[in-house]
Design a protein around this motif. Structure first.
Motif, PDB file in Angstrom:
ATOM      1  N   LEU A  58      -0.267 -15.709  -1.236  1.00 12.33           N
ATOM      2  CA  LEU A  58      -0.170 -15.448  -2.435  1.00 12.33           C
ATOM      3  C   LEU A  58       1.091 -15.705  -3.401  1.00 12.33           C
ATOM      4  O   LEU A  58       1.144 -16.711  -3.789  1.00 12.33           O
ATOM      5  N   ALA A  59       1.828 -15.280  -2.396  1.00 13.63           N
ATOM      6  CA  ALA A  59       3.506 -15.328  -2.855  1.00 13.63           C
ATOM      7  C   ALA A  59       3.908 -16.029  -2.724  1.00 13.63           C
ATOM      8  O   ALA A  59       4.553 -16.606  -3.693  1.00 13.63           O
TER       9      ALA A  59
ATOM     10  N   ALA B 149       0.559  -1.522   0.161  1.00 15.13           N
ATOM     11  CA  ALA B 149       0.082   0.128   0.258  1.00 15.13           C
ATOM     12  C   ALA B 149       0.996   1.092  -0.606  1.00 15.13           C
ATOM     13  O   ALA B 149       0.219   2.266  -0.514  1.00 15.13           O
ATOM     14  N   ASP B 150       2.199   1.531   0.788  1.00 17.17           N
ATOM     15  CA  ASP B 150       3.052   2.737   1.124  1.00 17.17           C
ATOM     16  C   ASP B 150       3.888   2.415  -1.289  1.00 17.17           C
ATOM     17  O   ASP B 150       4.973   3.439  -0.472  1.00 17.17           O
TER      18      ASP B 150
ATOM     19  N   ALA C 208      -4.661  -8.903  -3.257  1.00 21.09           N
ATOM     20  CA  ALA C 208      -4.686  -9.063  -2.040  1.00 21.09           C
ATOM     21  C   ALA C 208      -5.190  -8.398  -0.879  1.00 21.09           C
ATOM     22  O   ALA C 208      -4.937  -7.154  -0.779  1.00 21.09           O
ATOM     23  N   ARG C 209      -5.652  -8.661   0.096  1.00 22.35           N
ATOM     24  CA  ARG C 209      -6.510  -8.150   1.148  1.00 22.35           C
ATOM     25  C   ARG C 209      -5.477  -7.219   1.922  1.00 22.35           C
ATOM     26  O   ARG C 209      -5.568  -5.933   2.428  1.00 22.35           O
ATOM     27  N   ASP C 210      -3.501  -7.643   2.432  1.00 19.49           N
ATOM     28  CA  ASP C 210      -3.933  -7.046   3.307  1.00 19.49           C
ATOM     29  C   ASP C 210      -2.146  -7.738   2.846  1.00 19.49           C
ATOM     30  O   ASP C 210      -1.615  -9.084   1.896  1.00 19.49           O
ATOM     31  N   ASP C 211      -0.802  -7.180   3.461  1.00 19.40           N
ATOM     32  CA  ASP C 211      -0.028  -7.648   3.739  1.00 19.40           C
ATOM     33  C   ASP C 211       0.286  -9.535   3.886  1.00 19.40           C
ATOM     34  O   ASP C 211       1.110 -10.372   3.170  1.00 19.40           O
ATOM     35  N   ASP C 212      -0.860 -10.150   4.753  1.00 16.89           N
ATOM     36  CA  ASP C 212      -0.184 -11.759   5.014  1.00 16.89           C
ATOM     37  C   ASP C 212      -0.548 -11.800   4.086  1.00 16.89           C
ATOM     38  O   ASP C 212      -0.350 -13.492   3.723  1.00 16.89           O
TER      39      ASP C 212
END
Length: 446
Positions: free
Chosen positions: A372-373, A242-243, A363-367
């Motif tokens: 996914l990765a 996101a950043d 992706a929903r968020d970092d986790d």
């Protein structure tokens, strides 16, 4: 007599015909490299590295000639072919400069009065190489093998036979017997390669190519108890947090995915983007495509497979935002494709896409991005974009042979290159790559 025929991927027209090596010619090449191995191993390191410097100089002098050959046989734009030759010349210089340090005896404190590790030549290294970077793939292995004191026997892709013979001529003009190239017709490749691997004069094997080819080579080498270095496929994640700087990420994404017409194992393939910035990233990626120029795929079957992957992915629920159609006219051109809303299980997520196909995964968020990765059997490279500390922390949670933060994954002669899982094992380039082709010998003096 069987022949190998090369074709221009931009037109489909025949480029050349080469008589395939029969058993006697294969034996001659193997015998020559085996006979040259002891003398080359005994040659002082400085003289071996001087040969590499000369190779680099000749690559630079002949860059236009060699680049034109790459473009003719493999199809990439001439600017990319010139860059490939320049990178080969750079690799020669890097190895020549740094190999004295990489191959020096390494003292170790132990119970003996003196003890050290030495890096000694193995003998003849057999290499099986692909068509997508016809000079670079060969030079990165050959520089390492020859610097370490080995000789080299190459089985290149039939698609780039002209390149293989040009590289052989380059080395043969400097030191006969050090480097030989085989011309093997497609119907005999598997059998001939297996016999060569099992031959006692072959010390080790390296392959860059498909998982199927890697498994066959590893099986034969395992039977003969010989070392292998395997650089196989990849489905590299390109994670956008996101950043991240979206414009920078999108520009790098386009270059990574569509360079070499997408025919690179280490190119970004799955663009895993946090939902918060996904729409912005997709728009920027599509905009970057407007200035992207790509050549044809190397063969018709490669284009057909890329189209199949696109069609199956769309049928499973993804959206095709642009491209994905064969270009009318001669050659094997494919419009660059961007797929959005790709999810696990779809062809463009699960398989390696070896063509100009970008799969955007939200992706929903970092986790979720990390999960996914890591949802792949491959593990070659990984690129993560975001505030540096944040991106590095996320990247460390993703399995890969290389992690690049705020930069696309790329090979560098000073850094080791290779993967884990179905992406292979062992390393090329750098000290680790040169030492792969040595006997790591322990010496202890009482």
């Amino acid at each position: 007599m069987p022949e190998v025929v090369t074709r221009d991927p931009a037109t489909g027209r025949e480029l050349g015909r080469y008589p395939a090596h029969d058993e006697a010619a294969v034996e001659q090449a193997l015998a020559e490299t085996a006979a040259a191995a002891p003398g080359w191993a005994a040659t002082p390191l400085g003289e071996r590295l001087a040969l590499l410097r000369t190779v680099g100089k000749l690559l630079t002098e002949r860059r236009d000639e060699y680049a034109a050959l790459i473009t003719a046989e493999m199809g990439k734009p001439l600017a990319e072919s010139l860059a490939e030759i320049d990178k080969c010349a750079w690799n020669c210089s890097v190895v020549a400069d740094l190999a004295p340090e990489w191959l020096a005896d390494r003292p170790v404190s132990a119970s003996a009065a003196q003890s050290w590790i030495s890096y000694e030549p193995l003998g003849v290294i057999f290499a099986v190489m692909p068509w997508n970077f016809p000079f670079w793939q060969v030079l990165r292995f050959a520089c390492a093998a020859l610097a370490a004191g080995n000789t080299a026997l190459l089985k290149h892709s039939p698609d780039v036979t002209g390149c293989a013979l040009a590289i052989e001529e380059l080395f043969e003009s400097l030191q006969p017997g050090l480097f030989r190239a085989l011309v093997i017709d497609a119907g005999r490749v598997a059998d001939v390669s297996r016999r060569i691997i099992l031959d006692p004069r072959i010390a080790a094997v390296t392959l860059t190519g498909s998982e199927r080819a890697g498994a066959a080579v590893a099986e034969a080498a395992g039977t003969a108890c010989k070392k292998t270095v395997l650089e196989l496929g990849g489905s590299d994640p390109f994670v956008v947090l996101a950043d991240a700087s979206i414009s920078a990420a999108a520009d790098a994404a386009a270059r990574s995915r569509f360079g070499n017409a997408g025919q690179s194992c280490v190119a970004a393939k799955r663009f895993i983007v946090v939902e918060e910035v996904a729409d912005e990233f997709v728009a920027a990626l599509l905009a970057s495509l407007e200035t992207t120029q790509i050549g044809p795929l190397a063969r018709a079957d490669l284009r057909d497979n890329a189209i199949r992957q696109i069609e199956e992915t769309v049928a499973a629920g993804a959206r095709l935002l642009t491209g994905g159609r064969p270009v009318d006219g001669p050659g094997y051109f494919l419009e660059p494709a961007v797929l959005d809303h790709v999810t696990p299980g779809m062809a463009a997520f699960t398989e390696e896409t070896f063509g100009p196909v970008a799969a955007v995964v939200r992706a929903r968020d970092d986790d979720h991005a990390v999960a996914l990765a890591n949802d792949t059997d491959f593990g070659l490279g990984c690129s993560v974009w975001g505030a540096t500390g944040h991106a590095l922390a996320v990247g460390r949670r993703i399995r890969s042979g290389a992690l690049f933060v705020n930069a696309p994954v790329a090979s560098d002669p000073r850094l080791p290159f290779g993967g884990i899982g179905r992406s292979g094992h062992g390393r090329e380039l750098s000290a680790e790559g040169v030492r792969e082709f040595t006997n790591l010998r322990t010496v202890a003096v009482a």
